[in-house]
Every structure is written in C-alpha cells, then in structure tokens.
Write a protein that holds these residues in place. Sequence first.
Motif, mmCIF file in Angstrom:
data_model
loop_
_atom_site.group_PDB
_atom_site.id
_atom_site.type_symbol
_atom_site.label_atom_id
_atom_site.label_comp_id
_atom_site.label_asym_id
_atom_site.label_seq_id
_atom_site.Cartn_x
_atom_site.Cartn_y
_atom_site.Cartn_z
ATOM 1 N N VAL A 164 0.839 -1.207 0.000
ATOM 2 C CA VAL A 164 0.000 0.000 0.000
ATOM 3 C C VAL A 164 0.868 1.249 0.000
ATOM 4 N N THR A 166 -3.635 -8.242 -5.621
ATOM 5 C CA THR A 166 -3.934 -8.444 -4.191
ATOM 6 C C THR A 166 -5.329 -9.035 -3.993
ATOM 7 N N THR A 208 -6.063 -4.453 1.379
ATOM 8 C CA THR A 208 -5.013 -3.837 0.560
ATOM 9 C C THR A 208 -5.565 -3.432 -0.794
#
Length: 263
Positions: free
Chosen positions: A191, A218, A242
């Motif tokens: 991130v 992700t 995420t």
Amino acid sequence: MTVRAQQVVVTLTAVLWIGGTLVGTGAVAGGGVESQGGGLFSDSATLIAPQGPAFSIWSVIYLGLAGYVVWQWLPRVADSRWARATRLPAAAAIALNGLWLLVVFAGWVWLSVVVMLGIVVSLGLVLRATSGLPRQGLGADVWVSATFGLYLGWICVATCANIASWLVGLGVDADSAVSTWITVGVLAVVVVLALWLLSRTDQRLFQLGLTAAVVWGTAWVAAGRLTGDLRSEVVGIAAALTAVAVAFLGLRAAAQHMPDRAR
C-alpha cells in the motif's frame, strides 16, 4: 545513442523476451513457471501468491509490450519525446522479463529475485522518464502509460511473491504464525509503495494502470487465501483490504490529474 540504434535495441530485447517466454511458459521445453523451482511458484506455495487466474494479466501486459515495440518504430513516433525518453528503460524491462523466465526455468530462485528487482528499477525509470511529459496522443497513452503502468503495478505484487518463494525454498514455513504476520506487513508495504509510486507520476493512465494491476493481484491473493489450498483468513482479509486501499488511492490520484488536451 541514435534513434535507430535505440529502436534496434528495443527490438533485440523483444527477441530475448519472446524466447524466454516460449521456454519459461513451457511452450517449447515443457512445464510452466508454476512447476519450476520445485513448485515454489505455484499459487499455493506461499501466503502471498495470487490465485491462478491472476496470472492472466500477463496476456494484457504482453500485448502492450508487443504494441510498444511496434509503436516506437512508427515514423511519426520515432523521434518523439515519449519514445526517446522510454526506449532504454523499457528495453531493459522487456529483456529482464524474458531473462526472469529463463532463470526460473533453470531453477535459480535466488537469481530470479535479483532479476525481478531489476525489472522494478527499469519500470521505475520508465515512470520517472514520462512524468511531466505533455500528452502525445492515444499511442503513447496505450503503449506506454497504460502498458507500463500495468506492468509496474503487477511487478510490485509479483516481487513480493517472488521473495516469499525464495524464503520458502530456504526452509521458512509457508503458513506459520510468523509467516502470516510478515505477509500482512508486506501487504501494508505494498500500500505504501503504491502510494509513493502514484505520487511520482502525473500521467493519469499510468496511475490507473498501476492501480488496476495492484488491485487485481492483491484481490487474487485474497481469493487464494480464503478459498484456495493454502488458506489463511488473516492474510485473505488483509489482502482484500489492501486491494480496497490501493483502489481508493489510485482513483484519488488519477482524479487529481485529469487528462490534458493531447499535444
């Protein structure tokens, strides 16, 4: 280096890329990437490995890379700022992709990490080279910004998975409590890395491509951990969060850089 020499370099690196792809994917020598390295590259080898369908993104990236190789030869593009600024780092990223596949096929997992990091650096240089450039038109938007944005976003996730494969190969337990929380920490780093990369370019399509690839990767990590063979609710939820966080950051960054009139 002259424009013609740069064009030739890009084309030669594409030959290496195609050759590496044919071998590494098993089209020539048999056996795909997922079967190499003792299965360390399968979608259930590590907690951060995306589930199988995630890798279909390579089809889109490969189409974009092939388009870039052709695009940079076009007479009206040959000496443009976008082509001149991106050819050499793009050539490195293309060549290293083929090399990575060959290294994995050879079973050198530790070297695959080094090559993957080289791809990250090369793509970072493409991002830096294009930041601040005025839009050149649809060709540059598609074959440079969107293509290399997708490539960089996917490699951010793939590098983490590659390092995890190497560590598991060294004997680290794939699904221990320690591995679980380290994976959660790595997802947090993804991130932060995505946020940093998004801030380093003002090219809207580069930002959107990067965002889409990280979210795609992700999200499939989350799917793999919540429904696949190697399950972990903690990692699955962390990966889903995420994806949501990066989607928000990417859309916010792109909204701040609405497309200017192409020049």
